[in-house]
Motif scaffolding. Structure first.
Motif, short mmCIF file in Angstrom:
data_model
loop_
_atom_site.label_atom_id
_atom_site.label_comp_id
_atom_site.label_asym_id
_atom_site.label_seq_id
_atom_site.Cartn_x
_atom_site.Cartn_y
_atom_site.Cartn_z
N GLN A 44 0.68 -1.05 -0.19
CA GLN A 44 0.06 0.36 0.08
C GLN A 44 0.60 0.96 -0.26
OE1 GLN A 44 -3.67 -1.28 2.49
NE2 GLN A 44 -3.91 0.57 2.85
N THR A 45 2.40 0.72 -0.50
CA THR A 45 3.13 2.32 0.25
C THR A 45 2.54 3.19 -0.98
OG1 THR A 45 5.39 3.44 -0.22
CG2 THR A 45 4.80 1.47 -1.77
N THR A 46 2.77 4.36 -0.87
CA THR A 46 2.65 5.69 -1.69
C THR A 46 3.45 6.23 -2.52
OG1 THR A 46 2.98 7.36 -0.43
CG2 THR A 46 0.79 6.59 0.03
N TRP A 198 -9.45 4.65 -1.84
CA TRP A 198 -7.77 4.86 -2.23
C TRP A 198 -7.63 3.68 -3.20
CZ3 TRP A 198 -3.99 5.79 2.43
CH2 TRP A 198 -2.68 5.65 1.77
N ILE C 442 6.07 7.70 8.59
CA ILE C 442 6.55 6.16 7.61
C ILE C 442 5.34 5.85 7.34
CG2 ILE C 442 8.49 4.55 7.28
CD1 ILE C 442 10.06 5.83 9.03
N GLY C 444 2.81 6.03 7.20
CA GLY C 444 1.34 6.59 6.81
C GLY C 444 1.84 6.80 5.51
N ALA C 445 2.96 7.19 4.87
CA ALA C 445 3.58 6.86 3.72
C ALA C 445 3.66 5.56 2.86
CB ALA C 445 4.64 7.65 3.85
N LEU C 446 3.25 4.39 3.87
CA LEU C 446 3.29 3.27 3.21
C LEU C 446 1.55 2.47 3.35
CD1 LEU C 446 5.62 1.64 5.53
CD2 LEU C 446 5.92 2.32 3.14
N GLY C 447 1.35 3.50 3.44
CA GLY C 447 -0.31 3.33 2.95
C GLY C 447 -1.37 3.11 4.52
#
Lengths: 375, 296, 620
Positions: A44-46, A198, C442, C444-447
């Protein structure tokens, strides 16, 4: 002041020494951590964009991280240096400056400059996000429910018996199939509360608001694969477990899947599956669920179960689609997803209840449902 | 030695503390009504339609006592004007001291009789009224599909009540001026007039609410009902608190507690009263005038 | 109308529980706020630790989703409205009159009323735990999840009413401090000579006055929807659920500046003391605060970038949000300028101030990242946002408030806090805080989305979450160190003189703790740093009020029980509304009874004189 000069000096030097080194070390370690982790295969990484839009988002994201890091290093550097250089020691006299107009002007203009560097591409991207979809973009309409995603492909389903010449939408749930290389245009609705759609590796999120139709920014997936999606607006008890998969596949595979979804299912192969089909009708499942081409199975309360055997997950993206998982779900959905609405716990109902299902019966229904798959 | 009483007299700006407090409060009240009025404006034109049954006119009062409802209300209004004049005369002469009960009794009378009038008198509702309101006569000729919203508003009547409230601000100014000149009887008379005019305004509001309820517009019926009742109702609550405040000043003045030295207290009450009036002007313009003439 | 004609005589004793219940002394009220806020911090902290334990690894079942959702709702609501705001209020109350050379605030009874409303609002909201359904819709309570249809339990009602009561408390305090700061300054104390903390309080008071009524309306409309059946947030009737979000955030954004400005004020006044030089660029710091307040009303929809407002709205709010970074940055640079060239003394208040500056900078930078709309579409509603606001609210506001506690504790209690334990407190808090919240960027950046009670083992967030949970336990340890320090110090700490830090502002010219009348003679102020002026040691002696001087000739406002009675009446009226939902007749009785009591209390308060004639002077 309380501390004796000698003790004070020693303590201060230790601390400022530590403090001076702390920032570069911490920053370095953490940046390393970020770099390592983002290269990871986190689903799920952005930071692993697989579509054109996600790629352009990441470009601005990296720009912003770099600019923020520069400011951070600058501020922490000045702070650390000042704490060390201007610490109190015998003979130290503070310089009684009230301000410095020139300096203050510089440090007002400098942030403005940084903001222009960041803001210009940002605002240009905002303007670009409103671009209308291409003529041949694939239109998908996703409807949020508590706590699952209804996925509709307008105009791609079977012919509408009431409107000859018009096609019904193709309907599935909790899994979005996308042909690689084709622009995707998603519209978003909700039947109850606010949800959000999302897929971090493909596109930023947009909310699904009851009473409105929102448009997701268009995107073109560029790599085949299965990507994770999740609801990103708190929507009640089981919000944490409202997830889905985005399956990006070749155009051929996508068409095959679309055709299969509007082909009446073949007769069940095994005796167990045949028994399961009978139970599916008898135990009231059809009151809530639809299976295309199966007479009597036209319920609209719960997710569409057509071609369930082909779906990668159960329960809205929370567990892999296996016999065990599906049986557990039918027996007691609350165990996998506490708060689930409407669906009875068939295995826990009392024996007198006509809807109660024994373990054998549940196995039969599971075999039937999972038997419906692409050949 | 600094005496705490002098906090009132010596301030860094020369402004009185309590007056500054009232201005700060009125600033917050501006945002309060601003949010409500914005909500009203955002929801204009978004109400769903309602189905109303046709019916004949019905005058229960005429059936009961032989005089039409309209006739009864006219008699009541004339009596009310006479009562108003007598009350003012009596207050001026110091005969009537218990102004709060008098004001409340007057209000109760207004509300009770109005409600009876409304309940007992129902104008007919036919296809003519339906189309006049912009509705659609449904097949079968028995009912009307119409959106209950600005088409219900009675501009002439509400203009009259707006005028009444404006006059109450004028009488408030006169009351303050009388107190500054130490003319207590005149002060009491003008302040009582302000209270009564405020109550009359509230009476008009209650009348209008009753009329709308009878025509089928409840707060639950549609968005217009929700926003209209909440906005005008909360304004009415502000007016009510103002009336209570002003009438307690009249009572206090009879007990010798409000004198020329209390000009500031009365001025502060006046600030609140004028604010409530100004808010009504805005509400009136937004709901009634814009609604009627379809601007925006 | 004499107060003695009532059934209770007006209180006169300076000691005992009754004296605390009827106090109108700003210093006592400040202490009441502070102690209550610390207790609430403890409660909200426990809620956070339970959440962290639940999230420490995937698919745990320590708490059910229903409980978890109540935990994060109450944690957020409590921290914002019942910890950070009242801690700020504690400082406003205690310090503002001392810093401006006044004997008390402009309206002492209104001040007491604010505290009691705050206490009752807190109790009302927490009473929902007794009904086993605390609010569970998140601290910003988006419609239509809050409608009766989707939240039938009474938790939302407790939340709405509790917040309305808390709102009355905040507004009354705001009115009080606007009048106090504008009107009660000592001779010579011009606006541009006031300590920065006083400026920030003035700005916050204006923010409260103009922002709070908007959430009052948002809550009122929600109440009407739930109890009367109106359609303000009902999409099926044509309403727009986003109306709630707009109304809430028009309040909510100024609210976050209300949360951070007190800490900025505190740090701006602490730095000069421990660098031995004036604040760098005082006018710029003041004007930056004012412009942040103004601009703060124009950025609210940056909380709504993903709601489909359209490119124009998104662009405008993105631009405005980036603009606000400029005055914020100016303040940070001015603090750096204050440290530069100073003679820095590493006492605990300074350590917390450094922590504040650095952590707030990080939080501000992540905030600017959110302002970039495309990036926000990936960050919104993830732990990246949780990281951002904890950096500004914990690393920012709380660190600033801790600095303030360590700095003014000697003034308030007459005792010094222990430096060694203080430094331990700081380092544990600093390390624990960064351990817990930095990795949130981090993850959060990983979703990882926010407000999830659990996550899958397949989502790859386990190890980072375990690390963060350990960090939260370090924070618990730091709080224990703090409590040990406070308790030890109160019992046997080193006695503090009038000015143990050698500070420059006039609250340090009187005894620690100050006498009940504050200043024996109201001082005349001639500069920003009066106690550092040449020859001012003589002036300091002039305005000393020693403990043995009981200041008989100074008349202070008499205590009063009407603020307590009125707030109890209003709180019970709110409780009556809750009862009405369940049992109409009983509820109506409670509402009318307490409504009349509140009206009666208002009249008695209005006609009660500030001082009784022929009274004994109470010594508090």
């Amino acid at each position: 002041m309380g501390l004796s000069p000698s003790t004070g000096r020693k303590v201060q030097r230790n601390m400022t020494h530590r403090k001076f080194l702390r920032w570069p070390v911490m920053v370095g370690l953490l940046l390393l951590l970020v770099a390592v982790l983002s290269a990871c295969t986190n689903p799920q990484t952005t930071f692993s964009p697989k579509s054109d839009t996600a790629q352009s988002i990441q470009t601005i994201y990296l720009l912003v991280i770099v600019m923020a890091s520069i400011v951070m290093v600058g501020v922490f550097g000045v702070l650390g240096f000042a704490l060390f250089r201007f610490r109190d020691r015998p003979g130290r006299v503070a310089s009684q400056t009230h301000g410095n107009t020139k300096l203050e002007i510089i440090w007002t203009l400098l942030p403005i400059a940084i903001l222009v560097i960041v803001g210009a591409p940002a605002l240009i991207a905002v303007a670009g996000s409103a671009k209308a979809p291409d003529e041949d973009a694939l239109h998908i309409n996703v409807v949020g429910h508590q706590w699952w995603f209804e996925v509709q492909y307008p105009g791609m389903g079977p012919e509408d018996p009431n409107n000859p010449g018009e096609r019904l939408p193709l309907i599935t749930a909790n899994e979005v199939h996308l042909p690689v290389g084709k622009q995707i245009y998603v519209t978003l609705e909700s039947v109850d509360v606010i949800h959000s759609f999302w897929i971090p590796q493909l596109i930023g999120k947009t909310d699904m608001i009851p009473g409105t139709v929102n448009e997701l920014q268009t995107f073109t997936p560029q790599e085949v694969g299965v990507f994770y999606g999740q609801c990103a607006e708190f929507c009640g008890t089981a919000h944490a477990q409202m997830r889905f998969r985005a399956v990006v596949e070749s155009l051929g595979d996508f068409n095959e899947w679309a055709v299969a979804l509007q082909t009446p299912p073949a007769d069940p192969v095994s005796e167990l599956a045949a028994a399961g089909q009978t139970l599916f009708l008898a135990k009231g499942c059809v009151a809530c669920h639809t299976i295309y081409g199966m007479p009597g199975a036209a319920g609209k309360v719960g997710p569409d179960l057509t071609l369930l055997g082909d779906r990668r997950t159960i329960g809205a993206g929370i567990v892999d689609n296996t016999d065990e998982a599906l049986q557990k779900w039918i027996s007691n959905p609350q165990e996998l997803k506490p708060g689930t609405l409407h669906m009875p716990s068939f295995g826990l109902l009392s024996n007198e209840n006509p809807q109660h299902m024994s373990d054998a019966e549940i196995r039969a229904v599971s075999a039937f449902l999972r038997g419906m798959a692409l050949e | 030695m600094a005496h705490v009483q002098s906090i009132e007299e010596q301030t860094s700006t020369g402004l009185n503390n309590r007056k500054l407090l009232m201005w700060a409060f009125l600033g917050s009240d501006c945002m309060f009504f601003g949010a409500l009025i914005s909500t009203f404006l955002v929801y204009r034109g978004r109400s769903g339609s309602s189905i109303l049954e046709f019916h004949e006119s019905h005058d229960a009062i005429k059936d009961a006592i032989g005089i039409s409802a309209g006739g009864v209300s006219l008699i009541l209004i004339l009596l009310g004007i006479v009562a108003f004049a007598f009350t003012l005369m009596a207050v001026r002469r110091g005969i009537v001291k218990r102004i709060i009960p008098a004001v409340l009794v007057l209000f109760a009378i207004v509300v009770i009789f109005q409600s009876i009038w409304i309940a007992g008198h129902q104008p007919e509702f036919t296809a003519h009224e339906c189309t006049e309101m912009g509705g659609l006569v449904l097949p079968g000729g028995e009912s009307c599909e119409v959106t209950l919203a600005e088409n219900l508003l009675d501009i002439p009547l509400t203009s009259l009540s707006t005028f009444v409230l404006l006059m109450s601000s004028l009488s408030m100014v006169m009351a303050l001026s009388a107190l500054e000149r130490n003319n207590l009887p005149s002060f009491r008379t003008w302040l009582t007039a302000t209270c009564i005019l405020g109550v009359v305004f509230l009476g008009f509001q209650v009348f209008e609410f009753n009329a709308f309820l009878q025509e089928g517009l409840t707060p639950r019926e549609n968005l217009f009902g929700s926003t209209f009742y909440v906005l005008t109702g909360l304004h009415g609550a502000h007016v009510t608190l103002g009336v209570l405040w002003l009438s307690s000043l009249v009572v206090a003045s009879f007990k010798g507690k409000v004198t020329q030295k209390s000009v500031l207290d009365v001025e502060i009450a006046g600030l609140y009263w004028h604010f409530v009036d100004i808010v009504w002007i805005v509400i009136f313009s937004v709901i009634y005038l814009i609604g009627a003439y379809g601007i925006g | 109308m004499a107060a003695y004609a009532g059934f209770l005589k007006r209180p006169v004793s300076p000691t005992g529980v009754w004296s605390w219940l009827t106090t109108v002394d700003h210093k006592r009220i400040g202490l009441l706020y502070g102690v209550t806020a610390l207790i609430m911090f403890f409660i909200a902290g426990i809620e956070a630790v339970i959440m962290r334990l639940q999230l420490s690894s995937s698919e745990q079942t320590l708490v059910s989703p229903e409980i978890y959702n109540q935990l994060f709702t109450m944690h957020g609501t409590t921290m914002v409205f019942m910890v950070i705001m009242p801690m700020g209020a504690a400082f406003f109350n205690y310090l503002i009159p001392l810093m401006i050379g006044a004997r008390d605030v402009a309206f002492p009874r209104l001040n007491a009323f604010s505290f009691w409303m705050f206490l009752f609002g807190t109790l009302l909201m927490h009473a929902s735990f007794l009904t086993m359904s605390a609010p569970a819709m998140g601290w910003f309570a988006y419609a239509p999840l809050t409608s009766l249809e989707f939240s039938p339990a009474s938790g939302v009602d407790y939340w709405v009413l509790g917040l309305q009561v808390l709102g009355i408390a905040s507004m009354a305090a705001a009115f009080n401090f606007v009048v106090t700061i504008i009107n009660l300054r000592a001779p010579g104390l011009t606006l541009m000579r006031m300590p920065v903390f006083v400026w920030m309080t003035l700005i916050i008071s204006f923010l409260l006055i103009f922002a709070f009524p908007v959430i009052t309306i948002a809550l009122t409309l929600l109440q009407f929807d739930r109890w009367v059946g109106t359609h303000f947030y009902n999409a099926a009737a044509g309403a727009d659920p986003l109306l709630w979000q707009h109304l809430f955030w028009v309040f909510g954004h100024p609210e976050v500046y209300i949360l951070i400005l007190p800490a900025m004020g505190i740090v701006s006044d602490i730095l000069p003391t421990f660098t031995r030089k004036p604040l760098f660029g005082y006018p710029a710091v003041v004007f930056a605060g004012v412009s942040i307040a103004f601009m703060g009303f124009g950025v609210w929809s940056h909380h709504m970038f993903t709601t489909g407002m359209g490119a124009w709205a998104n662009g405008v709010f993105s631009f405005a949000t980036m603009l606000i970074a400029i005055p914020t940055g100016i303040k940070v640079f001015n603090w750096l300028g204050t440290l530069w060239g100073g003679a820095i003394q590493f006492k605990t208040p300074l350590l917390f101030s450094i922590g504040f500056i650095s952590m707030f900078t990080l939080g501000g930078l992540s905030g600017v990242m959110h302002a970039v709309v495309p990036v926000d579409t990936q960050q919104q509603d993830t732990y990246f946002i949780v990281a951002h606001f904890h950096y500004v609210l914990f690393g920012g506001s709380l660190f600033g408030l801790m600095a303030g506690i360590y700095y003014w504790f000697p003034k308030m209690s007459g005792r010094m806090l222990n430096e060694g334990i203080g430094k331990l407190n700081f380092w544990l808090m600093f390390i624990g805080f960064n351990m817990t919240f930095f990795p949130m960027h981090i993850v959060g950046a990983l979703g990882m989305p926010r407000r999830i009670y659990t996550y899958g083992a397949d989502q790859g967030w386990d190890s980072i979450n375990m690390f963060m949970t350990i960090g939260s336990l370090v924070i618990v340890a730091s709080f224990l160190a703090f409590m040990v320090n406070v308790i030890r110090s109160l019992q046997s700490g080193e006695r503090a003189g009038d000015n143990p830090w050698g500070a420059a502002t006039i609250e340090w010219s009187i005894s620690s703790p100050p006498p009940h009348y504050n200043f024996l003679e109201i001082p005349t102020v001639t500069s920003r740093y009066p106690l550092w002026e040449e020859g001012h040691s003589k002036g300091a002696a002039q305005i000393h009020g020693h403990d043995d001087d009981d200041g008989h000739a100074v008349h202070m406002p008499d205590p009063s029980y009407w603020p307590l009675v009125l707030s109890a009446g209003i709180a019970m009226l709110a409780g009556g509304l809750l009862i009405w939902k369940w049992h109409q007749i009983l509820g109506f009785t409670v509402i009318s009874t307490f409504g009349l009591l509140a009206l009666y209390a208002t009249y008695r308060w209005a006609f009660e004189p500030v001082n009784e004639p022929n009274h004994e002077e109470p010594h508090q």
